[in-house]
Design an enzyme around this catalytic site. Sequence first.
Site, PDB file in Angstrom:
ATOM      1  N   GLY A   1      28.955  -5.582   9.414  1.00 27.88           N
ATOM      2  CA  GLY A   1      29.280  -4.493   8.678  1.00 27.88           C
ATOM      3  C   GLY A   1      29.076  -3.194   9.483  1.00 27.88           C
ATOM      4  O   GLY A   1      29.381  -3.306  10.672  1.00 27.88           O
ATOM      5  N   GLU A   2      28.250  -2.239   8.752  1.00 27.33           N
ATOM      6  CA  GLU A   2      27.912  -0.809   9.552  1.00 27.33           C
ATOM      7  C   GLU A   2      26.297  -1.017   9.282  1.00 27.33           C
ATOM      8  O   GLU A   2      25.842  -0.667   8.240  1.00 27.33           O
ATOM      9  CB  GLU A   2      28.726   0.314   8.972  1.00 27.33           C
ATOM     10  CG  GLU A   2      28.846   1.281  10.049  1.00 27.33           C
ATOM     11  CD  GLU A   2      27.663   1.871  10.807  1.00 27.33           C
ATOM     12  OE1 GLU A   2      27.413   2.087  11.969  1.00 27.33           O
ATOM     13  OE2 GLU A   2      26.831   2.248   9.599  1.00 27.33           O
ATOM     14  N   SER A   3      25.580  -1.099  10.516  1.00 22.94           N
ATOM     15  CA  SER A   3      24.098  -1.270   9.960  1.00 22.94           C
ATOM     16  C   SER A   3      23.434  -0.100   9.361  1.00 22.94           C
ATOM     17  O   SER A   3      22.604  -0.337   8.826  1.00 22.94           O
ATOM     18  CB  SER A   3      23.557  -1.731  11.495  1.00 22.94           C
ATOM     19  OG  SER A   3      23.737  -0.855  12.507  1.00 22.94           O
TER      20      SER A   3
ATOM     21  N   CYS B   1      25.869  -9.839  13.165  1.00 18.86           N
ATOM     22  CA  CYS B   1      26.295  -8.541  13.761  1.00 18.86           C
ATOM     23  C   CYS B   1      25.526  -7.564  13.210  1.00 18.86           C
ATOM     24  O   CYS B   1      24.389  -7.150  13.535  1.00 18.86           O
ATOM     25  CB  CYS B   1      27.944  -8.315  13.374  1.00 18.86           C
ATOM     26  SG  CYS B   1      28.707  -7.179  14.608  1.00 18.86           S
TER      27      CYS B   1
ATOM     28  N   ARG C   1      23.436  -1.589  20.082  1.00 27.22           N
ATOM     29  CA  ARG C   1      24.672  -1.403  19.258  1.00 27.22           C
ATOM     30  C   ARG C   1      26.169  -1.374  20.179  1.00 27.22           C
ATOM     31  O   ARG C   1      25.984  -0.584  21.122  1.00 27.22           O
ATOM     32  CB  ARG C   1      24.684  -0.390  18.291  1.00 27.22           C
ATOM     33  CG  ARG C   1      23.541  -0.745  17.129  1.00 27.22           C
ATOM     34  CD  ARG C   1      23.300   0.367  16.153  1.00 27.22           C
ATOM     35  NE  ARG C   1      24.365   0.424  15.500  1.00 27.22           N
ATOM     36  CZ  ARG C   1      24.641   1.522  14.725  1.00 27.22           C
ATOM     37  NH1 ARG C   1      23.850   2.709  14.686  1.00 27.22           N
ATOM     38  NH2 ARG C   1      25.874   1.874  13.950  1.00 27.22           N
TER      39      ARG C   1
ATOM     40  N   ILE D   1      33.067  -8.200  16.843  1.00 27.34           N
ATOM     41  CA  ILE D   1      33.741  -6.975  16.368  1.00 27.34           C
ATOM     42  C   ILE D   1      32.785  -5.712  16.640  1.00 27.34           C
ATOM     43  O   ILE D   1      31.908  -5.842  15.885  1.00 27.34           O
ATOM     44  CB  ILE D   1      34.217  -7.239  15.181  1.00 27.34           C
ATOM     45  CG1 ILE D   1      35.096  -8.492  14.876  1.00 27.34           C
ATOM     46  CG2 ILE D   1      35.078  -5.938  14.650  1.00 27.34           C
ATOM     47  CD1 ILE D   1      35.522  -8.909  13.490  1.00 27.34           C
ATOM     48  N   ARG D   2      33.051  -4.843  17.632  1.00 28.90           N
ATOM     49  CA  ARG D   2      32.209  -3.981  17.976  1.00 28.90           C
ATOM     50  C   ARG D   2      30.410  -4.409  17.884  1.00 28.90           C
ATOM     51  O   ARG D   2      29.666  -3.901  17.136  1.00 28.90           O
ATOM     52  CB  ARG D   2      32.221  -2.683  16.888  1.00 28.90           C
ATOM     53  CG  ARG D   2      33.766  -2.073  17.024  1.00 28.90           C
ATOM     54  CD  ARG D   2      33.884  -0.788  16.093  1.00 28.90           C
ATOM     55  NE  ARG D   2      33.750  -1.172  14.673  1.00 28.90           N
ATOM     56  CZ  ARG D   2      34.811  -1.806  14.268  1.00 28.90           C
ATOM     57  NH1 ARG D   2      36.015  -2.167  14.745  1.00 28.90           N
ATOM     58  NH2 ARG D   2      34.588  -2.350  12.735  1.00 28.90           N
TER      59      ARG D   2
ATOM     60  N   HIS E   1      30.632 -13.227  14.479  1.00 34.49           N
ATOM     61  CA  HIS E   1      31.002 -13.347  13.029  1.00 34.49           C
ATOM     62  C   HIS E   1      31.401 -15.043  12.502  1.00 34.49           C
ATOM     63  O   HIS E   1      32.357 -15.262  12.698  1.00 34.49           O
ATOM     64  CB  HIS E   1      32.068 -12.676  12.537  1.00 34.49           C
ATOM     65  CG  HIS E   1      31.735 -11.117  12.653  1.00 34.49           C
ATOM     66  ND1 HIS E   1      31.161 -10.611  11.377  1.00 34.49           N
ATOM     67  CD2 HIS E   1      31.612  -9.889  13.519  1.00 34.49           C
ATOM     68  CE1 HIS E   1      31.340  -9.237  11.718  1.00 34.49           C
ATOM     69  NE2 HIS E   1      31.318  -8.912  13.029  1.00 34.49           N
TER      70      HIS E   1
ATOM     71  N   GLU F   1      31.387 -16.353  10.101  1.00 37.31           N
ATOM     72  CA  GLU F   1      32.054 -16.615   8.787  1.00 37.31           C
ATOM     73  C   GLU F   1      33.612 -16.231   8.792  1.00 37.31           C
ATOM     74  O   GLU F   1      34.289 -16.530   7.793  1.00 37.31           O
ATOM     75  CB  GLU F   1      31.475 -15.317   7.925  1.00 37.31           C
ATOM     76  CG  GLU F   1      31.953 -13.975   7.784  1.00 37.31           C
ATOM     77  CD  GLU F   1      31.019 -13.368   9.227  1.00 37.31           C
ATOM     78  OE1 GLU F   1      30.531 -14.140   9.823  1.00 37.31           O
ATOM     79  OE2 GLU F   1      31.282 -12.236   9.308  1.00 37.31           O
TER      80      GLU F   1
HETATM   81  N1  GLN Z   1      28.947  -1.970  15.362  1.00 38.34           N
HETATM   82  C1  GLN Z   1      28.289  -2.054  14.008  1.00 38.34           C
HETATM   83  C2  GLN Z   1      27.099  -1.761  13.942  1.00 38.34           C
HETATM   84  O1  GLN Z   1      26.309  -1.033  14.798  1.00 38.34           O
HETATM   85  C3  GLN Z   1      28.506  -3.792  13.857  1.00 38.34           C
HETATM   86  C4  GLN Z   1      29.821  -4.319  13.804  1.00 38.34           C
HETATM   87  C5  GLN Z   1      29.866  -5.493  12.879  1.00 38.34           C
HETATM   88  O2  GLN Z   1      28.917  -5.797  12.217  1.00 38.34           O
HETATM   89  N2  GLN Z   1      30.948  -6.170  13.064  1.00 38.34           N
HETATM   90  O3  GLN Z   1      26.431  -1.414  12.937  1.00 38.34           O
END
Ligand code: GLN
Length: 193
Positions: A46-48, A78, A105, A133-134, A173, A175
Amino acid sequence: MRVGVLALQGDFREHVAILDSIGVEGIEVRTPEELQSVEALVIPGGESTTIGRLASLYGLIDPLREAAADGMPMLGTCAGMIFLASGTVEHEQPQLGVLDAVVRRNAFGRQVDSFEAMLDVEGFDEPMHAVFIRAPWIAKVGGGVDVLASVEDDSGVHPVLVRQDRILATSFHPELTGDTRLHRMLVGLVESH
Ligand code: GLN
């Protein structure tokens, strides 16, 4: 067996579904009480920074650290890997510091914001289909951390799957591909605990 999925933000539902598919009960965790009711924990992507801020707000930072110190197996994917780690090469943000590693990141840069790869993983007979993913990579690991898989680019070899005792962390990921091996490994860590 009840395995928690930290459900503050990110793709926690996919992890619950994978856990259910391997015959363990996936439980959404948002409170210290819910954390106490599970035997292992997945921290999703997600977004840390958001996950970290919400965890502070919900009073979960210390309970999560205590659970890890008590030996609760954890799998961070992630953003979850970032949250488990001890630092980032960028800014300070709320992190648990239970994985002795510094992460970068969005490490793969804009051109390859998202990509897929077949990864050789130590201990697995078949490679793992990994979706990034990113994604972060691990910039620095401590002595007690085993690197189980890495990705190589022009700048070097970068760990993307690591294990420190009962803590597992991946840049990618698992999952999203239906590959249940890492979730099974997490369950195996409970059984051997
Ligand atoms: N770029 C996100 C972060 O820095 C991580 C991306 C992800 O969990 N798919 O939190």
